[in-house]
Design an enzyme around this catalytic site. Sequence first.
Site, PDB file in Angstrom:
ATOM      1  N   ASP A  32       0.815  -1.217   0.000  1.00  0.00           N
ATOM      2  CA  ASP A  32       0.000   0.000   0.000  1.00  0.00           C
ATOM      3  C   ASP A  32       0.851   1.271   0.000  1.00  0.00           C
ATOM      4  OD1 ASP A  32      -2.418   1.353  -0.028  1.00  0.00           O
ATOM      5  OD2 ASP A  32      -2.589   1.412   2.151  1.00  0.00           O
ATOM      6  N   GLY A  33       0.298   2.329  -0.596  1.00  0.00           N
ATOM      7  CA  GLY A  33       0.940   3.647  -0.539  1.00  0.00           C
ATOM      8  C   GLY A  33       1.474   4.148  -1.876  1.00  0.00           C
ATOM      9  N   HIS A  49       2.279   3.232  -8.986  1.00  0.00           N
ATOM     10  CA  HIS A  49       2.067   1.789  -9.147  1.00  0.00           C
ATOM     11  C   HIS A  49       3.247   1.135  -9.867  1.00  0.00           C
ATOM     12  CE1 HIS A  49      -1.846   2.145  -7.450  1.00  0.00           C
ATOM     13  NE2 HIS A  49      -2.373   2.809  -8.464  1.00  0.00           N
ATOM     14  N   SER A  77      -7.512  -5.720  -4.888  1.00  0.00           N
ATOM     15  CA  SER A  77      -8.591  -6.261  -4.056  1.00  0.00           C
ATOM     16  C   SER A  77      -9.926  -6.251  -4.807  1.00  0.00           C
ATOM     17  CB  SER A  77      -8.727  -5.437  -2.772  1.00  0.00           C
ATOM     18  OG  SER A  77      -9.393  -4.211  -3.034  1.00  0.00           O
ATOM     19  N   ARG A  83     -12.205   2.159  -8.067  1.00  0.00           N
ATOM     20  CA  ARG A  83     -11.348   3.287  -8.468  1.00  0.00           C
ATOM     21  C   ARG A  83     -11.703   3.756  -9.884  1.00  0.00           C
ATOM     22  NH1 ARG A  83      -5.537   2.345  -5.579  1.00  0.00           N
ATOM     23  NH2 ARG A  83      -6.397   1.697  -3.579  1.00  0.00           N
ATOM     24  N   LEU A 143      11.316 -19.906  -3.450  1.00  0.00           N
ATOM     25  CA  LEU A 143      10.204 -19.155  -2.851  1.00  0.00           C
ATOM     26  C   LEU A 143       8.903 -19.328  -3.645  1.00  0.00           C
ATOM     27  CD1 LEU A 143       9.499 -16.558  -0.887  1.00  0.00           C
ATOM     28  CD2 LEU A 143       9.704 -15.328  -3.034  1.00  0.00           C
ATOM     29  N   GLU A 219       1.371 -12.479  13.174  1.00  0.00           N
ATOM     30  CA  GLU A 219       1.960 -11.294  13.799  1.00  0.00           C
ATOM     31  C   GLU A 219       1.894 -10.138  12.792  1.00  0.00           C
ATOM     32  OE1 GLU A 219       2.991 -11.136  16.913  1.00  0.00           O
ATOM     33  OE2 GLU A 219       2.553 -13.265  17.226  1.00  0.00           O
TER      34      GLU A 219
END
Length: 252
Positions: A32-33, A49, A77, A83, A143, A219
Site C-alpha cells: 500500500d501507498g 504503481h 482487491s 477506483r 520461494l 503477527e
Amino acid sequence: MSFLKNIFKIRNWKKSDIDYNKLPAHIAIIMDGNGRWAKKRALPRSVGHREGAKTLKEITTFCGEIGIKYLTVYAFSTENWKRPKSEVDALMNLLLDYLKNAETHIGGKSVRIQVIGDVSVFDDKIKKEIDRVTKLTSKNTGLILNIALNYGSRAEIVHAAKKIAKEVSEGKLKVDDIDEKVLNDGLYTAMIPDPDLLIRPGGEKRLSNFLLWQSAYTEFWYTDVLWPDFKKEHILDAIFEYQKRNRRFGGI
Ligand code: IPE
Ligand code: IPE
Ligand code: MG
C-alpha cells in the site's frame, strides 16, 4: 550472507541479531501507498504503481535469497474496482507487463508464482499470461510467490461456503464432517500455511479484506514507509521484530 553486510551497516546490527533458524516461513504483504508516493511528487498515481511493481521484484528476490518459503502479496482487491477506470486500466496494463516479463524478475529462476483470487473476471490476455507464468514456474523449488488478484477474503470465504454446500447437497460430505480443515481446504490458500508475519507499509493499520481467516494468529507489523520506498532493510526490520515476539496461540 555477504549481500546482507550493507544492510547490517545501515541498521547498525550484528549478524547474530537475526536468527536464520527462526525465519517466518510465510510473509504476507499489503502493498500500500503507491498513490500517495506519486502524489507527494506531483506525479500521476500510475507512476506510483509502476514504482511499486519494482519494489515487488526486489522484495521477491530478497525474500528468496534469505530463505523465506512463502510470500503472499496483495496486488488488487475486490474493492479496488471502485477506483476510476483510468486507474484500473493502468493497473491492468502494469499487471500484464509484470506477467509478460516474469522470467526476468523471478529471482534466479527459482521462484514459483501462484495466483489467489477470482481471476475469471480478467481480460483473456491477462488470464492467458497468468496461466503461462504459473505453468512455467510450477516446477521451481524456491520461494512460492502468491499474488492476490481480485482477491477479497470475504468473497473467498463465500466461495468456500458454496463449494462445501454443493458437496453436502450432492451427498459427498456430511454436515457433521464440516470442520476448520474442510473450510480451509475450500480457500484459495488451501495449499499454503497461514502467514506468520503480515507487513503493511503505507501507514494504515487495517486488513482491508486480506487473509481474514488465515491471519487468526499472524503477527502484524506496520510502517509509514510507502510501498515504492520499501526496501530490503524494512523486511529485515519486520523479521527482527517478529523474532522478538512471543507467539502463544492461546496457550501460556
Ligand atoms: C496500493 O497503493 C496499490 C493498490 C491498491 C492497487 P494505493 O493505490 O492504495 O496507494 P494509496 O493508498 O492511495 O497511497
Ligand atoms: C489494500 O489497499 C489493497 C491492496 C494493497 C491491493 P487499499 O488502498 O485498497 O486499502 P484501503 O482502501 O486503504 O483500506
Ligand atoms: Mg491504498
